[in-house]
Design a protein around this motif. Structure first.
Motif, PDB file in Angstrom:
ATOM      1  N   VAL A  73       0.693  -1.156  -0.167  1.00 24.59           N
ATOM      2  CA  VAL A  73      -0.046  -0.111   0.210  1.00 24.59           C
ATOM      3  C   VAL A  73       0.860   1.070  -0.109  1.00 24.59           C
ATOM      4  CG1 VAL A  73      -1.841   1.248   1.377  1.00 24.59           C
ATOM      5  CG2 VAL A  73      -1.757  -1.258   1.003  1.00 24.59           C
ATOM      6  N   GLU A  74       0.679   2.109  -0.911  1.00 22.82           N
ATOM      7  CA  GLU A  74       1.535   3.349  -0.940  1.00 22.82           C
ATOM      8  C   GLU A  74       0.970   4.547  -0.696  1.00 22.82           C
ATOM      9  OE1 GLU A  74       2.540   3.040  -5.277  1.00 22.82           O
ATOM     10  OE2 GLU A  74       3.996   1.472  -4.834  1.00 22.82           O
ATOM     11  N   GLU A  75      -0.462   4.755  -0.548  1.00 26.09           N
ATOM     12  CA  GLU A  75      -0.897   6.028  -0.340  1.00 26.09           C
ATOM     13  C   GLU A  75      -1.910   5.936   0.603  1.00 26.09           C
ATOM     14  OE1 GLU A  75      -0.926   8.458  -4.498  1.00 26.09           O
ATOM     15  OE2 GLU A  75      -2.415   6.899  -4.571  1.00 26.09           O
ATOM     16  N   TYR A  76      -1.890   7.074   1.758  1.00 20.99           N
ATOM     17  CA  TYR A  76      -2.795   6.966   2.833  1.00 20.99           C
ATOM     18  C   TYR A  76      -3.292   8.538   2.963  1.00 20.99           C
ATOM     19  CZ  TYR A  76      -0.451   2.642   4.170  1.00 20.99           C
ATOM     20  OH  TYR A  76       0.020   1.288   4.125  1.00 20.99           O
ATOM     21  N   GLU A  77      -4.417   8.646   3.406  1.00 22.42           N
ATOM     22  CA  GLU A  77      -5.186   9.807   4.128  1.00 22.42           C
ATOM     23  C   GLU A  77      -4.705   9.459   5.598  1.00 22.42           C
ATOM     24  OE1 GLU A  77      -9.373  12.075   4.943  1.00 22.42           O
ATOM     25  OE2 GLU A  77      -9.402  10.120   4.147  1.00 22.42           O
ATOM     26  N   LEU A  78      -3.981  10.599   6.135  1.00 21.73           N
ATOM     27  CA  LEU A  78      -3.728  10.591   7.713  1.00 21.73           C
ATOM     28  C   LEU A  78      -4.781  11.328   8.416  1.00 21.73           C
ATOM     29  CD1 LEU A  78       0.123  11.152   7.415  1.00 21.73           C
ATOM     30  CD2 LEU A  78      -1.075   9.123   7.183  1.00 21.73           C
ATOM     31  N   GLN A  79      -5.416  10.800   9.473  1.00 20.56           N
ATOM     32  CA  GLN A  79      -6.364  11.150  10.227  1.00 20.56           C
ATOM     33  C   GLN A  79      -5.994  11.686  11.761  1.00 20.56           C
ATOM     34  OE1 GLN A  79      -9.049   8.186   9.415  1.00 20.56           O
ATOM     35  NE2 GLN A  79      -9.872   9.064   7.513  1.00 20.56           N
ATOM     36  N   PHE A  80      -6.327  12.709  12.148  1.00 20.55           N
ATOM     37  CA  PHE A  80      -5.870  12.708  13.573  1.00 20.55           C
ATOM     38  C   PHE A  80      -7.436  12.003  14.539  1.00 20.55           C
ATOM     39  CE2 PHE A  80      -6.277  14.719  17.745  1.00 20.55           C
ATOM     40  CZ  PHE A  80      -4.940  15.191  18.080  1.00 20.55           C
ATOM     41  N   ILE A  81      -6.741  11.367  15.367  1.00 20.00           N
ATOM     42  CA  ILE A  81      -7.772  10.545  16.212  1.00 20.00           C
ATOM     43  C   ILE A  81      -7.762  10.856  17.510  1.00 20.00           C
ATOM     44  CG2 ILE A  81      -8.257   8.156  16.937  1.00 20.00           C
ATOM     45  CD1 ILE A  81      -8.658   8.554  13.830  1.00 20.00           C
ATOM     46  N   ASP A  82      -6.587  11.031  18.279  1.00 14.24           N
ATOM     47  CA  ASP A  82      -6.707  11.341  19.623  1.00 14.24           C
ATOM     48  C   ASP A  82      -5.514  12.166  19.921  1.00 14.24           C
ATOM     49  OD1 ASP A  82      -7.720  11.310  22.477  1.00 14.24           O
ATOM     50  OD2 ASP A  82      -6.660   9.375  22.790  1.00 14.24           O
ATOM     51  N   GLY A  83      -5.671  12.930  21.004  1.00  8.41           N
ATOM     52  CA  GLY A  83      -4.666  13.887  21.658  1.00  8.41           C
ATOM     53  C   GLY A  83      -5.212  15.224  22.115  1.00  8.41           C
ATOM     54  N   ASP A  84      -4.136  15.894  22.467  1.00  9.44           N
ATOM     55  CA  ASP A  84      -4.488  17.303  22.874  1.00  9.44           C
ATOM     56  C   ASP A  84      -5.244  18.231  21.891  1.00  9.44           C
ATOM     57  OD1 ASP A  84      -3.433  16.932  25.249  1.00  9.44           O
ATOM     58  OD2 ASP A  84      -1.403  17.763  24.532  1.00  9.44           O
ATOM     59  N   HIS A  85      -6.171  18.899  22.318  1.00  7.20           N
ATOM     60  CA  HIS A  85      -6.888  19.693  21.373  1.00  7.20           C
ATOM     61  C   HIS A  85      -6.017  20.557  20.500  1.00  7.20           C
ATOM     62  CE1 HIS A  85     -10.408  21.685  19.728  1.00  7.20           C
ATOM     63  NE2 HIS A  85     -10.106  22.711  19.822  1.00  7.20           N
ATOM     64  N   ILE A  86      -5.128  21.247  21.005  1.00  7.90           N
ATOM     65  CA  ILE A  86      -4.181  21.908  20.142  1.00  7.90           C
ATOM     66  C   ILE A  86      -3.472  21.384  19.174  1.00  7.90           C
ATOM     67  CG2 ILE A  86      -2.319  21.963  21.647  1.00  7.90           C
ATOM     68  CD1 ILE A  86      -2.408  25.221  21.283  1.00  7.90           C
ATOM     69  N   ASP A  87      -3.072  19.996  19.432  1.00 14.46           N
ATOM     70  CA  ASP A  87      -2.363  19.083  18.435  1.00 14.46           C
ATOM     71  C   ASP A  87      -3.416  18.516  17.332  1.00 14.46           C
ATOM     72  OD1 ASP A  87       0.029  19.403  19.755  1.00 14.46           O
ATOM     73  OD2 ASP A  87      -0.242  17.537  20.974  1.00 14.46           O
ATOM     74  N   CYS A  88      -4.661  18.684  17.819  1.00 18.78           N
ATOM     75  CA  CYS A  88      -5.757  18.533  16.580  1.00 18.78           C
ATOM     76  C   CYS A  88      -5.711  19.838  15.684  1.00 18.78           C
ATOM     77  CB  CYS A  88      -6.833  18.107  17.237  1.00 18.78           C
ATOM     78  SG  CYS A  88      -8.278  17.983  15.924  1.00 18.78           S
TER      79      CYS A  88
END
Length: 102
Positions: free
Chosen positions: A39-54
């Motif tokens: 697999v070569e291509e991905y969409e990266l999604q924010f899942i969990d963490g500090d609100h500011i990092d989102c």
């Protein structure tokens, strides 16, 4: 550290969760689709963490080519630095790539 998800564009492949560039690289290198192809291509999604990092992930426009510097910023920037970046990019005053060179 934020938790992200790599969602393959290939519908015959499974995605994975990761929390560092090293973990992403290792899992991506071993990820195969239903036909055994890499697999070569991905969409990266924010899942969990500090609100500011989102918010930083949104402003950063995280993708496969800039995920390393994003993780570096999450780890080394304080909330003020992150806020300045988010405001500058969101208001359109500076392109994000220009800020990365600073």
């Amino acid at each position: 550290m934020p938790q992200l998800h790599a969602q393959p564009y290939d519908i015959s492949a499974n995605g994975f969760y990761f929390e560092s560039l090293e973990e992403y690289a290792a899992k991506a290198a071993n990820n195969k689709d239903d036909y055994g192809d890499p697999v070569e291509e991905y969409e990266l999604q924010f899942i969990d963490g500090d609100h500011i990092d989102c918010d930083l992930a949104k402003a950063w426009g995280i993708n496969q080519t800039n995920i390393g510097p994003y993780f570096d910023a999450c780890e080394s920037w304080d909330d003020h630095d992150k806020t300045v970046f988010i405001i500058a990019v969101t208001l359109g005053s500076f392109p994000s790539l220009w800020l990365l060179r600073c």
